[in-house]
Design a protein around this motif. Structure first.
Motif, PDB file in Angstrom:
ATOM      1  N   PHE A 250      41.185  38.352  51.869  1.00  0.00           N
ATOM      2  CA  PHE A 250      39.903  38.712  51.271  1.00  0.00           C
ATOM      3  C   PHE A 250      38.727  37.897  51.813  1.00  0.00           C
ATOM      4  N   GLU A 251      38.955  36.684  52.247  1.00  0.00           N
ATOM      5  CA  GLU A 251      37.864  35.901  52.830  1.00  0.00           C
ATOM      6  C   GLU A 251      37.376  36.543  54.126  1.00  0.00           C
ATOM      7  N   LEU A 252      38.321  36.986  54.957  1.00  0.00           N
ATOM      8  CA  LEU A 252      37.949  37.661  56.206  1.00  0.00           C
ATOM      9  C   LEU A 252      37.269  38.995  55.906  1.00  0.00           C
ATOM     10  N   SER A 253      37.746  39.687  54.892  1.00  0.00           N
ATOM     11  CA  SER A 253      37.130  40.955  54.503  1.00  0.00           C
ATOM     12  C   SER A 253      35.681  40.735  54.072  1.00  0.00           C
ATOM     13  N   LEU A 254      35.454  39.717  53.268  1.00  0.00           N
ATOM     14  CA  LEU A 254      34.094  39.425  52.801  1.00  0.00           C
ATOM     15  C   LEU A 254      33.169  39.110  53.969  1.00  0.00           C
ATOM     16  N   LYS A 255      33.656  38.344  54.934  1.00  0.00           N
ATOM     17  CA  LYS A 255      32.834  37.987  56.106  1.00  0.00           C
ATOM     18  C   LYS A 255      32.440  39.239  56.884  1.00  0.00           C
ATOM     19  N   ASP A 256      33.392  40.156  57.079  1.00  0.00           N
ATOM     20  CA  ASP A 256      33.068  41.395  57.802  1.00  0.00           C
ATOM     21  C   ASP A 256      32.078  42.254  57.022  1.00  0.00           C
ATOM     22  N   CYS A 257      32.230  42.303  55.712  1.00  0.00           N
ATOM     23  CA  CYS A 257      31.290  43.079  54.886  1.00  0.00           C
ATOM     24  C   CYS A 257      29.875  42.515  55.016  1.00  0.00           C
ATOM     25  N   GLU A 258      29.759  41.209  54.980  1.00  0.00           N
ATOM     26  CA  GLU A 258      28.440  40.578  55.089  1.00  0.00           C
ATOM     27  C   GLU A 258      27.826  40.827  56.457  1.00  0.00           C
TER      28      GLU A 258
END
Length: 708
Positions: A250-258
């Motif tokens: 989820f941390e990597l997912s959040l970074k891509d979303c941002e």
């Protein structure tokens, strides 16, 4: 003799199985034996007049885009690392046995000797003698392994095992896999890469899709900026973010979303993905706020489902769980050990208990039905689909044949997750009962407060023997109770219990009148208070089945855990006159014919009033006496057969004080058969059973409808 030597070697290597220095040492010993035997010269002589086999790439260059690199230190024992590749060069030349065996090292040059040794790995290539010979695997040869399988060897040493020619790529001296990938990418646009990644995602392969989208992102960022190119980049970031969510990263997912939202702040899909990712990163309140703002009309099904999922996580943070939903979620998972629930530690601490060494104590008052502990197993007896077991690998455990899967999984978990296995030194092994331990340190696996600790084979087997616990899967337990009408007690299926190591739970001591009950969903253990627990009171569990006789309990405690139970119930039992004890033993008499059964019923009808009078006069009914409880259950069955509702009701009023859900289900069935569903006593028992069920299982109405 061979098996005995193999076992001795496995035990010797046990605690240092993944130590690269030991791996190198073992390999050099085998290489020296190979050279001294003359086999090396014979093998070279056999192939000297033949042309050196030429490598042919058997994998489509475009398919290489599906792979991302993995380091030696990240390889997990007994796992195939799908959609990953490892790029190595041979450090020590090959010897040939049943396959080609050599030591390899990562390509990256390092100056530090300790860091360099950590880059080495043992490799073995099988089923390729007709394709290659030893000249293909000389020192300095670079190669790539796709989907590397990190196998646990028969000598307790891990190695990369390669059996499929299409998974092996031999590189020319100045070539690398990146160059092969670069050639495939040159012919593709960012849009092509997005479509190719979508195809992998639709094939339920999010890990491969991540690699492909990553190549697309790199190419799109390097291309000339344009509005259309930016939209493709937004889609690539968003699609990769979704893959990361599927992989629970989820941390990597959040970074891509941002990153995607910086390019297009109005993209609703990426706003949704970001909000959901926050909910899995301990920011549930912010996640719910953003999700609600995205669907003010509450009409979007995906968003509403996400809101419910995040609310459940928020509840779990406070020890509130929806068991029906967890059972449904676990049912679709591949392995019991797959993550699907949040762990929880209630108001408890580890402390010293009189006459028991360590135990778990309530830090504040705990209400009946309150969740005390939710803990994921460190290891279980599950033969997982992603772990491969071979017969010779189990020889080390021959003195514990019934525990082979649990012992093997425990060892693999310890070697694969060094930090999370450091709590092992604190678990009871028969001699460390006074070792102080902070409950928080056990679960905070990234702390530096716990020193590195190696455990020997003997220590681990002893630790597993004394700390393993059995637990009913909740759905099987409840289904079994619901179907009790169709089977007699002796005919019921008691197979299927989960045997596991739960670190925190391991510190809970036995009491014959335990104040908790436990069950599992997947490999997650739930411990729930079955009555009110005062601040400072010890949290206790049952080590054995409640329906065992006192003699059976005493034998089990001694044989399995080497202790004599000194709980209040056992001490009270010791003071009961022997004549009454003999009467209380009657329900446990085995192998009775019809005549003996009739005599047994007559003896109980005569003797029970005397036992009951003694219990009442000595104020023992508030104590759980296992044999008296079993006797009361038998008496309820007898009164039911005799249609004696008055005696049945009086006995029920005493019995229900210590009755658990299983007891109530049994007596509910007896009362229905004896007096009918419309009878007052049946209605009373049904209501008591429902109230207890709803209390223990957090008022889960769906669970009661399915199993109550």
């Amino acid at each position: 003799m061979r098996f005995q030597k193999l076992r001795e070697k496995m035990i010797k290597n046990f605690s240092s199985a993944n130590n690269p220095k030991i791996i190198l040492e073992h390999f050099m010993e085998n290489l020296a034996m190979y050279q001294m035997s003359g086999q090396e010269q014979m093998e070279r002589y056999r192939v000297q007049d033949k042309p050196v086999p030429v490598f042919k790439l058997l994998t489509n260059a475009k398919d290489l885009l599906r792979y991302s690199p993995i380091r030696v230190k990240d390889l997990k024992i007994e796992q195939t690392h799908f959609s990953k590749y490892i790029e190595l060069k041979i450090k020590v030349s090959t010897f040939k046995g049943q396959g080609f065996h050599f030591i390899a090292q990562e390509l990256e040059e390092v100056k530090d000797e300790d860091e360099e040794i950590n880059q080495i790995v043992s490799c073995s290539i099988y089923n390729m003698e007709n394709t290659y010979d030893v000249r293909n695997f000389q020192e300095g040869q670079k190669f790539v392994v796709l989907d590397p399988y990190f196998r646990f060897g028969n000598d307790c040493s891990p190695f990369v095992k390669i059996e499929d020619k299409s998974k092996l790529i031999l590189l020319q001296k100045n070539k690398s896999l990146k160059e092969l990938i670069k050639g495939a990418i040159q012919e593709m646009t960012p849009l092509d890469l997005k479509d190719y990644g979508n195809k992998a995602f639709q094939q339920s392969d999010p890990q491969s899709a991540v690699s492909i989208y990553s190549h697309g992102i790199t190419k799109a960022r390097n291309a000339l900026e344009s509005q259309s190119n930016n939209q493709i980049l937004v889609a690539l970031y968003g699609n990769r973010a979704q893959c990361y969510q599927n992989l629970k990263q989820f941390e990597l997912s959040l970074k891509d979303c941002e990153d995607a939202l910086q390019l297009d702040p109005t993209n609703l899909k990426n706003q949704f993905r970001k909000a959901k990712a926050l909910g899995f990163l301990d920011q549930e309140e912010e996640s719910l706020k953003q999700l609600s703002e995205l669907d003010e009309n509450q009409s979007n099904q995906d968003i509403q489902e996400a809101i419910q999922e995040i609310k459940q996580r928020l509840n779990q943070k406070s020890g509130i769980y929806n068991y029906s939903n967890l059972i449904k979620t676990q049912a679709i998972l591949k392995n019991k050990s797959d993550d699907f629930v949040r762990e929880y530690i209630g108001p408890i601490q580890i402390g010293m208990i009189n006459n028991k060494n360590r135990g778990v104590i309530a830090k504040s008052q705990i209400k009946k039905g309150q969740v005390i502990l939710v803990e994921k197993a460190f290891s279980t007896n599950e033969q997982r689909q992603d772990l491969k077991f071979e017969l010779e690998q189990t020889y080390v455990y021959l003195d514990h044949p019934g525990n082979i899967p649990l012992l093997r999984n425990t060892q693999i978990s310890m070697l694969s997750a060094v930090k999370s296995s450091q709590w092992v030194k604190y678990l009871y092994n028969g001699s460390n009962g006074d070792l102080q331990v902070d409950l928080n340190l056990i679960k905070q696996v990234d702390t530096d407060c716990i020193e590195d600790y190696k455990i020997s084979y003997d220590e681990m087997t002893q630790m597993v023997k004394l700390n393993q616990a059995e637990c009913w899967p909740l759905n099987k337990y409840l289904a079994d109770l619901k179907n009790m009408k169709k089977k007699s007690y002796k005919e019921r299926d008691f197979d299927g219990k989960l045997s596991a190591i739960w670190p925190v739970f391991s510190f809970m001591n036995h009491d014959c009148y335990n104040n908790t009950q436990r069950f599992s969903i997947g490999d997650v253990l739930f411990v729930v208070a079955n009555r009110d627990i005062s601040e400072g009171e010890e949290i206790t569990v049952q080590y054995v089945a409640r329906n065992l006789s006192q003699a059976e309990r005493v034998d089990l405690f001694q044989n399995a855990w080497k202790f004599t139970c000194q709980c209040d119930q056992c001490l009270k039992y010791q003071n009961i006159p022997q004549s009454l004890k003999e009467i209380m033993k009657i329900p446990h008499n085995k192998s009775l014919n019809d005549q003996q059964k009739n005599q047994k019923s007559s003896d109980m009808l005569v003797g029970y009033p005397f036992v009951l009078q003694y219990v009442i006069e000595n104020d023992l009914n508030k104590h759980f006496l296992a044999e008296f409880h079993a006797m009361q259950q038998e008496m309820l069955a007898i009164y039911g057969l005799r249609k004696d509702v008055e005696s049945f009701s009086k006995t029920w009023n005493y019995f229900k004080i210590h009755a658990d859900i299983e007891d109530m289900c049994i007596i509910k069935m007896v009362s229905e058969k004896a007096f009918g569903k419309d009878s007052k006593i049946y209605q009373e028992i049904s209501q008591s059973q429902k109230e207890l069920f709803m209390t223990i299982f957090n008022n889960d109405k769906e669970l009661y409808e399915n199993y109550g």
